[in-house]
Write a protein that holds these residues in place. Structure first.
Motif, PDB file in Angstrom:
ATOM      1  N   PHE A  80       0.831  -1.203   0.000  1.00  0.00           N
ATOM      2  CA  PHE A  80       0.000   0.000   0.000  1.00  0.00           C
ATOM      3  C   PHE A  80       0.869   1.258   0.000  1.00  0.00           C
ATOM      4  CE2 PHE A  80      -2.813  -3.224   1.784  1.00  0.00           C
ATOM      5  CZ  PHE A  80      -3.970  -3.004   1.048  1.00  0.00           C
ATOM      6  N   ASP A  81       0.394   2.277  -0.707  1.00  0.00           N
ATOM      7  CA  ASP A  81       1.091   3.559  -0.769  1.00  0.00           C
ATOM      8  C   ASP A  81       0.509   4.582   0.192  1.00  0.00           C
ATOM      9  OD1 ASP A  81       2.764   2.695  -2.891  1.00  0.00           O
ATOM     10  OD2 ASP A  81       1.159   3.113  -4.334  1.00  0.00           O
ATOM     11  N   ALA A  82      -0.601   4.230   0.854  1.00  0.00           N
ATOM     12  CA  ALA A  82      -1.284   5.192   1.716  1.00  0.00           C
ATOM     13  C   ALA A  82      -1.993   4.467   2.847  1.00  0.00           C
ATOM     14  CB  ALA A  82      -2.292   6.020   0.911  1.00  0.00           C
ATOM     15  N   VAL A  83      -2.253   5.209   3.918  1.00  0.00           N
ATOM     16  CA  VAL A  83      -3.031   4.716   5.053  1.00  0.00           C
ATOM     17  C   VAL A  83      -3.934   5.852   5.517  1.00  0.00           C
ATOM     18  CG1 VAL A  83      -1.263   3.070   5.805  1.00  0.00           C
ATOM     19  CG2 VAL A  83      -1.297   5.399   6.765  1.00  0.00           C
ATOM     20  N   GLU A  84      -4.897   5.521   6.377  1.00  0.00           N
ATOM     21  CA  GLU A  84      -5.682   6.541   7.060  1.00  0.00           C
ATOM     22  C   GLU A  84      -5.679   6.228   8.550  1.00  0.00           C
ATOM     23  OE1 GLU A  84      -9.699   6.259   5.458  1.00  0.00           O
ATOM     24  OE2 GLU A  84     -10.224   4.769   6.986  1.00  0.00           O
ATOM     25  N   VAL A  85      -5.976   7.247   9.365  1.00  0.00           N
ATOM     26  CA  VAL A  85      -5.990   7.083  10.817  1.00  0.00           C
ATOM     27  C   VAL A  85      -7.232   7.778  11.371  1.00  0.00           C
ATOM     28  CG1 VAL A  85      -3.488   6.936  11.019  1.00  0.00           C
ATOM     29  CG2 VAL A  85      -4.600   9.169  11.199  1.00  0.00           C
ATOM     30  N   TRP A  86      -7.476   7.562  12.668  1.00  0.00           N
ATOM     31  CA  TRP A  86      -8.499   8.325  13.351  1.00  0.00           C
ATOM     32  C   TRP A  86      -7.828   9.579  13.923  1.00  0.00           C
ATOM     33  CZ3 TRP A  86     -10.956   3.402  15.947  1.00  0.00           C
ATOM     34  CH2 TRP A  86     -11.743   2.740  14.976  1.00  0.00           C
ATOM     35  N   SER A  87      -8.059   9.919  15.145  1.00  0.00           N
ATOM     36  CA  SER A  87      -7.456  11.118  15.715  1.00  0.00           C
ATOM     37  C   SER A  87      -5.929  11.018  15.701  1.00  0.00           C
ATOM     38  CB  SER A  87      -7.943  11.297  17.160  1.00  0.00           C
ATOM     39  OG  SER A  87      -7.229  12.333  17.786  1.00  0.00           O
ATOM     40  N   LEU A  88      -5.285  12.151  15.444  1.00  0.00           N
ATOM     41  CA  LEU A  88      -3.826  12.208  15.501  1.00  0.00           C
ATOM     42  C   LEU A  88      -3.324  12.422  16.925  1.00  0.00           C
ATOM     43  CD1 LEU A  88      -3.216  14.399  12.324  1.00  0.00           C
ATOM     44  CD2 LEU A  88      -2.823  11.937  12.573  1.00  0.00           C
ATOM     45  N   ASP A  89      -4.233  12.653  17.845  1.00  0.00           N
ATOM     46  CA  ASP A  89      -3.871  12.917  19.229  1.00  0.00           C
ATOM     47  C   ASP A  89      -3.140  11.735  19.837  1.00  0.00           C
ATOM     48  OD1 ASP A  89      -3.972  14.507  21.626  1.00  0.00           O
ATOM     49  OD2 ASP A  89      -5.422  13.065  22.392  1.00  0.00           O
ATOM     50  N   GLY A  90      -1.994  12.002  20.452  1.00  0.00           N
ATOM     51  CA  GLY A  90      -1.248  10.969  21.161  1.00  0.00           C
ATOM     52  C   GLY A  90      -0.401  10.072  20.281  1.00  0.00           C
ATOM     53  N   LYS A  91      -0.393  10.318  18.977  1.00  0.00           N
ATOM     54  CA  LYS A  91       0.403   9.479  18.077  1.00  0.00           C
ATOM     55  C   LYS A  91       1.805  10.058  17.906  1.00  0.00           C
ATOM     56  CE  LYS A  91      -3.363   7.376  15.442  1.00  0.00           C
ATOM     57  NZ  LYS A  91      -4.434   7.736  16.382  1.00  0.00           N
ATOM     58  N   ASP A  92       2.753   9.182  17.599  1.00  0.00           N
ATOM     59  CA  ASP A  92       4.109   9.615  17.272  1.00  0.00           C
ATOM     60  C   ASP A  92       4.085  10.090  15.827  1.00  0.00           C
ATOM     61  OD1 ASP A  92       6.772   9.864  16.520  1.00  0.00           O
ATOM     62  OD2 ASP A  92       7.435   8.149  17.722  1.00  0.00           O
ATOM     63  N   LEU A  93       3.893  11.385  15.635  1.00  0.00           N
ATOM     64  CA  LEU A  93       3.723  11.913  14.287  1.00  0.00           C
ATOM     65  C   LEU A  93       5.001  11.801  13.465  1.00  0.00           C
ATOM     66  CD1 LEU A  93       1.504  15.063  14.940  1.00  0.00           C
ATOM     67  CD2 LEU A  93       0.814  12.703  14.426  1.00  0.00           C
ATOM     68  N   ASP A  94       6.155  11.888  14.101  1.00  0.00           N
ATOM     69  CA  ASP A  94       7.409  11.733  13.368  1.00  0.00           C
ATOM     70  C   ASP A  94       7.537  10.318  12.816  1.00  0.00           C
ATOM     71  OD1 ASP A  94       8.180  14.361  13.824  1.00  0.00           O
ATOM     72  OD2 ASP A  94       9.221  13.859  15.697  1.00  0.00           O
ATOM     73  N   SER A  95       7.153   9.331  13.627  1.00  0.00           N
ATOM     74  CA  SER A  95       7.199   7.950  13.171  1.00  0.00           C
ATOM     75  C   SER A  95       6.230   7.732  12.020  1.00  0.00           C
ATOM     76  CB  SER A  95       6.858   6.999  14.326  1.00  0.00           C
ATOM     77  OG  SER A  95       6.860   5.649  13.893  1.00  0.00           O
ATOM     78  N   LEU A  96       5.037   8.305  12.140  1.00  0.00           N
ATOM     79  CA  LEU A  96       4.032   8.144  11.097  1.00  0.00           C
ATOM     80  C   LEU A  96       4.472   8.843   9.814  1.00  0.00           C
ATOM     81  CD1 LEU A  96       1.244   7.038  10.409  1.00  0.00           C
ATOM     82  CD2 LEU A  96       0.243   9.115  11.378  1.00  0.00           C
ATOM     83  N   ALA A  97       4.993  10.048   9.945  1.00  0.00           N
ATOM     84  CA  ALA A  97       5.424  10.798   8.766  1.00  0.00           C
ATOM     85  C   ALA A  97       6.607  10.130   8.080  1.00  0.00           C
ATOM     86  CB  ALA A  97       5.786  12.228   9.155  1.00  0.00           C
ATOM     87  N   GLY A  98       7.409   9.404   8.837  1.00  0.00           N
ATOM     88  CA  GLY A  98       8.591   8.759   8.270  1.00  0.00           C
ATOM     89  C   GLY A  98       8.369   7.350   7.780  1.00  0.00           C
ATOM     90  N   ALA A  99       7.122   6.924   7.709  1.00  0.00           N
ATOM     91  CA  ALA A  99       6.828   5.537   7.345  1.00  0.00           C
ATOM     92  C   ALA A  99       6.886   5.287   5.847  1.00  0.00           C
ATOM     93  CB  ALA A  99       5.454   5.137   7.880  1.00  0.00           C
ATOM     94  N   GLY A 100       6.961   6.345   5.043  1.00  0.00           N
ATOM     95  CA  GLY A 100       7.080   6.152   3.602  1.00  0.00           C
ATOM     96  C   GLY A 100       5.774   5.962   2.872  1.00  0.00           C
ATOM     97  N   VAL A 101       4.651   6.267   3.534  1.00  0.00           N
ATOM     98  CA  VAL A 101       3.342   6.197   2.882  1.00  0.00           C
ATOM     99  C   VAL A 101       2.594   7.500   3.131  1.00  0.00           C
ATOM    100  CG1 VAL A 101       3.147   3.680   3.056  1.00  0.00           C
ATOM    101  CG2 VAL A 101       2.253   5.116   4.894  1.00  0.00           C
ATOM    102  N   ALA A 102       1.652   7.809   2.245  1.00  0.00           N
ATOM    103  CA  ALA A 102       0.815   8.990   2.449  1.00  0.00           C
ATOM    104  C   ALA A 102      -0.234   8.698   3.514  1.00  0.00           C
ATOM    105  CB  ALA A 102       0.139   9.372   1.140  1.00  0.00           C
ATOM    106  N   VAL A 103      -0.654   9.719   4.227  1.00  0.00           N
ATOM    107  CA  VAL A 103      -1.787   9.626   5.147  1.00  0.00           C
ATOM    108  C   VAL A 103      -2.932  10.397   4.501  1.00  0.00           C
ATOM    109  CG1 VAL A 103      -2.685  10.099   7.453  1.00  0.00           C
ATOM    110  CG2 VAL A 103      -0.280   9.467   7.156  1.00  0.00           C
ATOM    111  N   THR A 104      -3.977   9.670   4.081  1.00  0.00           N
ATOM    112  CA  THR A 104      -5.028  10.292   3.269  1.00  0.00           C
ATOM    113  C   THR A 104      -6.052  11.063   4.090  1.00  0.00           C
ATOM    114  OG1 THR A 104      -6.318   8.249   3.358  1.00  0.00           O
ATOM    115  CG2 THR A 104      -4.852   8.553   1.458  1.00  0.00           C
TER     116      THR A 104
END
Length: 251
Positions: free
Chosen positions: A29-53
């Protein structure tokens, strides 16, 4: 573009959503989606190599439009924070919910209030590069009491706001569970459908686990001119990698 919801899928990778996103990438997959961004490691998510739709606007505690005269300052502050986080990870859209509505007000008045609130949201976030999608949800199974349970009402609110930065999220699971005809709803919505999510009915499992005719629904989406991302917001009945095979093979 298919975007697995990593709150529900690839949870086998552990609690870190960046790791889940990397597992989704490893599954093709080239993309993922999430629920609330609250409490997430945004740096880890941003560095995962996929888009967040897509991600939800709401952070705990949830703000609902419940009482006339409510000061919406806390709600707008929540929106501002969600926009800031969305920009940080390159997420292009945030999902808006309707809340419960104002007791004693007609449905029409409630929809007018939503339009006023969301018009302010669009105005105060001008230049952010982040758009919004308003999501109607079913009240028969999952969200009893929600104000927006009809796609046509979400379309009405979006049209009242009148901004290209606000459309609707059309979720086939919610629409069909609510008893709607997807072809008719999509035709009425026109170009206001800015995002789509799917899950099967009944049970909200992966496509192929229920009774939805997915070939017909793909045809409906194409007829409506939708060619954007499709979020896989379902509860897998088997391991994530197995549950996505049908979708990847058929969508």
């Amino acid at each position: 573009m298919l975007a697995p919801n990593i709150e529900l899928l690839f949870t086998e990778a552990g609690p870190d959503h960046g790791d889940r996103a990397r597992a989704a990438a490893a599954a093709g997959f080239d993309a993922v989606e999430v629920w609330s961004l609250d409490g997430k490691d945004l740096d880890s998510l941003a560095g995962a190599g996929v888009a967040v739709t897509a991600a939800l606007v709401e952070y705990p505690p949830k703000t609902s439009f419940t009482f006339p005269g409510t000061d919406h300052a806390a709600y707008y502050a929540m929106v501002d924070r969600a926009v800031e986080d969305a920009r940080r990870i390159g997420c292009p859209r945030l999902v808006l919910a309707s809340g419960l509505g104002f007791p004693g007000a007609s449905r029409e008045r409630n929809l007018d209030i939503l339009a006023e609130v969301f018009a302010t949201v669009v105005e105060r976030t001008a230049g952010s590069g982040v758009g919004f999608v308003l999501e109607p949800v079913n009240t028969r199974v999952d969200h009893p009491g929600a104000l927006l349970d009809r796609t046509a009402d979400a379309v009405r609110v979006a049209r009242a706001v009148g901004s290209g930065r606000l459309g609707i999220l059309y979720d086939l699971y919610h629409s069909i569970t609510e008893g709607e005809d997807p072809a008719a709803e999509l035709a009425n919505a026109g170009g206001l459908v800015h995002y789509v999510q799917i899950a099967d009915v009944p049970g909200r499992g992966e496509p192929g686990s229920g009774r939805i005719d997915w070939a017909a629904q793909r045809k409906n989406l194409r007829a409506a001119g939708y060619d954007g991302p499709v979020g896989l917001e379902y509860y897998p009945t088997v391991a994530s990698a197995e549950s996505v095979r049908y979708v990847k093979g058929e969508w």
